[in-house]
Design a protein around this motif. Structure first.
Motif, PDB file in Angstrom:
ATOM      1  N   GLY A 247      -6.455 -32.334 -10.119  1.00  0.00           N
ATOM      2  CA  GLY A 247      -5.466 -31.628  -9.317  1.00  0.00           C
ATOM      3  C   GLY A 247      -4.291 -31.235 -10.176  1.00  0.00           C
ATOM      4  O   GLY A 247      -4.400 -31.176 -11.410  1.00  0.00           O
ATOM      5  N   ASP A 248      -3.169 -30.988  -9.539  1.00  0.00           N
ATOM      6  CA  ASP A 248      -2.010 -30.486 -10.267  1.00  0.00           C
ATOM      7  C   ASP A 248      -0.761 -31.175  -9.742  1.00  0.00           C
ATOM      8  O   ASP A 248      -0.529 -31.223  -8.526  1.00  0.00           O
ATOM      9  N   TRP A 249       0.047 -31.711 -10.656  1.00  0.00           N
ATOM     10  CA  TRP A 249       1.287 -32.395 -10.287  1.00  0.00           C
ATOM     11  C   TRP A 249       2.461 -31.481 -10.578  1.00  0.00           C
ATOM     12  O   TRP A 249       2.572 -30.907 -11.668  1.00  0.00           O
ATOM     13  N   ARG A 250       3.349 -31.312  -9.594  1.00  0.00           N
ATOM     14  CA  ARG A 250       4.556 -30.511  -9.772  1.00  0.00           C
ATOM     15  C   ARG A 250       5.765 -31.362  -9.404  1.00  0.00           C
ATOM     16  O   ARG A 250       5.813 -31.933  -8.313  1.00  0.00           O
ATOM     17  N   GLU A 251       6.701 -31.425 -10.324  1.00  0.00           N
ATOM     18  CA  GLU A 251       7.915 -32.201 -10.073  1.00  0.00           C
ATOM     19  C   GLU A 251       8.692 -31.624  -8.888  1.00  0.00           C
ATOM     20  O   GLU A 251       8.690 -30.411  -8.686  1.00  0.00           O
ATOM     21  N   PRO A 252       9.330 -32.468  -8.077  1.00  0.00           N
ATOM     22  CA  PRO A 252       9.448 -33.903  -8.328  1.00  0.00           C
ATOM     23  C   PRO A 252       8.355 -34.752  -7.678  1.00  0.00           C
ATOM     24  O   PRO A 252       8.042 -35.820  -8.181  1.00  0.00           O
ATOM     25  N   ASP A 253       7.728 -34.299  -6.595  1.00  0.00           N
ATOM     26  CA  ASP A 253       6.829 -35.176  -5.847  1.00  0.00           C
ATOM     27  C   ASP A 253       5.677 -34.441  -5.179  1.00  0.00           C
ATOM     28  O   ASP A 253       5.229 -34.840  -4.104  1.00  0.00           O
ATOM     29  N   VAL A 254       5.170 -33.379  -5.776  1.00  0.00           N
ATOM     30  CA  VAL A 254       4.159 -32.564  -5.101  1.00  0.00           C
ATOM     31  C   VAL A 254       2.827 -32.565  -5.848  1.00  0.00           C
ATOM     32  O   VAL A 254       2.785 -32.395  -7.066  1.00  0.00           O
ATOM     33  N   ILE A 255       1.757 -32.773  -5.096  1.00  0.00           N
ATOM     34  CA  ILE A 255       0.392 -32.618  -5.593  1.00  0.00           C
ATOM     35  C   ILE A 255      -0.168 -31.321  -5.010  1.00  0.00           C
ATOM     36  O   ILE A 255      -0.175 -31.141  -3.795  1.00  0.00           O
ATOM     37  N   ARG A 256      -0.613 -30.431  -5.886  1.00  0.00           N
ATOM     38  CA  ARG A 256      -1.232 -29.186  -5.419  1.00  0.00           C
ATOM     39  C   ARG A 256      -2.748 -29.303  -5.521  1.00  0.00           C
ATOM     40  O   ARG A 256      -3.283 -29.725  -6.543  1.00  0.00           O
ATOM     41  N   LEU A 257      -3.433 -28.895  -4.454  1.00  0.00           N
ATOM     42  CA  LEU A 257      -4.893 -28.924  -4.399  1.00  0.00           C
ATOM     43  C   LEU A 257      -5.390 -27.552  -3.958  1.00  0.00           C
ATOM     44  O   LEU A 257      -4.931 -27.026  -2.942  1.00  0.00           O
TER      45      LEU A 257
END
Length: 437
Positions: free
Chosen positions: A399-409
């Motif tokens: 998946g993809d982590w975006r600061e500060p607290d988001v997981i993108r799917l």
């Protein structure tokens, strides 16, 4: 396929069995880690490699070996290089909802955004304002900033101060996405001063799909132009750029269009501008009238349509990879892909909400209605944050982590499955248990 979802493996497997697009998964290389295929959710950053890509590239490598420079013109070649930019036009037009004359593959996205703004952001002392989205992708922000600085050198410095000329739209307090009504009101409120509206088609962080048709219509009603960055929309959304009367757009091909890392972009220029040689642009020889191109003379005469914005001859090897992916899109259509996408993303949303019933861990900041999103869910993690993302990575979820607290799917309809969504939910539940222990 039904929308009354069930949280079971058998249900997911049955949806895959009924899926008319299921065979396309076999067209792609699925990454393998520790002898197991990963669950790949980052098609919104880099699409997977089509299996046919290698043969497309190797064909041009062989032609280079055999013909050398004559590969540009030798009639024995299937696709002569001189016309190589033309071969993907019909497929691109279908993906973008355009006419072939309105599209051409060229350059990279940010380069194209600058080139298009040269032509379509033509400010005057009366009309100089630019409506964009606050928090747009960084490259776009830098384009806006430096374009304004460039104009400031020729006009009133104060007029083109970003504080004055740049109108950045933000969601209402306590909300994550922009309301269409607020976008349209901003256009109307600034109509007398407005030169250009330039937004993303799909917001990269939240996955929000903007109403491009309504935005374009309102923009034209106040006498301004409308353009879009379609990096997260091309190959994801059923676009109708010509019918919506969009003025211009650009995109990248390495996300949902699966043509390889950093590969060629493309531009859309509305047919209304096809035969306007006096329209200001930064020119190069490949945009010059091809009938006179090799006369090597001064005096730029643009090609008709989007071709007239080309600068240099195309990168053949890279474009071969692009053509490989476009050939897959020619075997289906965006309506069918969008239909599956709605269900696939909807099923993933359903499964995440089932986990949230056990313990509220996520806030889905992507709009819930399928008309307002593509194949992406952005999860704001109320608990566990990056530790949870790292647990997913260890278990084979890309998946993809975006600061500060988001997981993108991003469950992509060409190669992701319903069973993967169920498997992911089980992995997610187990990862949460590990962090709680």
């Amino acid at each position: 396929m039904p929308e009354n979802f069930e949280n079971s493996l058998s249900f997911a497997q049955q949806q895959d069995k009924n899926d008319p697009l299921r065979h396309f998964r076999n067209e792609f290389h699925i990454p393998v880690i520790d002898n197991q295929q990963v669950i790949y959710y980052t098609g919104n950053s880099l699409g997977l490699q089509p299996k046919r890509t290698r043969s497309y590239i190797e064909k041009e490598m062989k032609d280079w070996e055999m013909f050398g420079v004559e590969g540009h013109f030798n009639p024995k070649k299937e696709n002569i290089w001189y016309h190589y930019h033309e071969y993907g036009k019909q497929a691109l037009a279908s993906v973008l909802g355009a006419k072939p004359i309105e599209v051409v593959p060229m350059n990279n996205l940010t380069v194209n955004l600058h080139l298009l703004m040269v032509s379509f952001y033509r400010p005057t002392k009366q009309r100089y304002k630019l409506i964009v989205e606050a928090g747009a992708f960084p490259s776009d922000q830098y384009v806006f900033e430096t374009q304004l600085k460039w104009h400031a050198n020729h006009w009133d410095q104060q007029l083109f101060d970003p504080e004055e000329a740049l109108i950045e739209l933000s969601p209402r307090e306590g909300e994550n996405t922009l309301r269409t009504e607020d976008i349209l009101k901003a256009i109307e409120d600034n109509g007398d001063d407005l030169a250009l509206v330039l937004l993303g088609g799909v917001q990269y962080y939240t996955g929000q799909l903007f109403d491009m048709q309504a935005i374009t219509k309102t923009t034209h009603q106040v006498g301004a132009l409308a353009g879009f960055d379609l990096a997260h929309a091309a190959g994801n959304i059923d676009l109708k750029l010509h019918d919506w009367d969009v003025d211009f757009a650009t995109w990248c091909s390495y996300k949902y269009l699966n043509s390889g890392p950093g590969n060629v972009s493309g531009v859309f220029v509305n047919e209304r501008f096809a035969n306007k040689p006096d329209l200001i642009r930064f020119a190069g020889w490949w945009g010059h009238d091809e009938g006179e191109r090799f006369k090597m003379e001064k005096g730029f005469k643009p090609m008709q349509g989007a071709d007239g914005w080309q600068l240099s001859n195309g990168n053949i090897i890279a474009t071969a990879a692009h053509l490989a992916s476009l050939s897959i899109f020619e075997e289906t259509n965006m309506e069918a892909l969008r239909s599956k996408s709605k269900l696939l993303t909807g099923y993933l949303e359903f499964l995440i909400k089932e986990i949230n019933k056990e313990e509220e861990i996520f806030e889905i900041i992507t709009p819930q209605h399928h008309k307002e999103r593509g194949c992406q869910l952005s999860l704001f993690t109320l608990k566990y944050g990056k530790d949870l993302f790292d647990q997913l990575v260890k278990r084979g979820v890309v998946g993809d982590w975006r600061e500060p607290d988001v997981i993108r799917l991003a469950p992509v309809p060409l190669y992701n499955t319903f069973e993967e969504q169920f498997r992911f939910s089980e992995i997610l539940r187990d990862s949460i248990k590990t962090l709680k222990a």
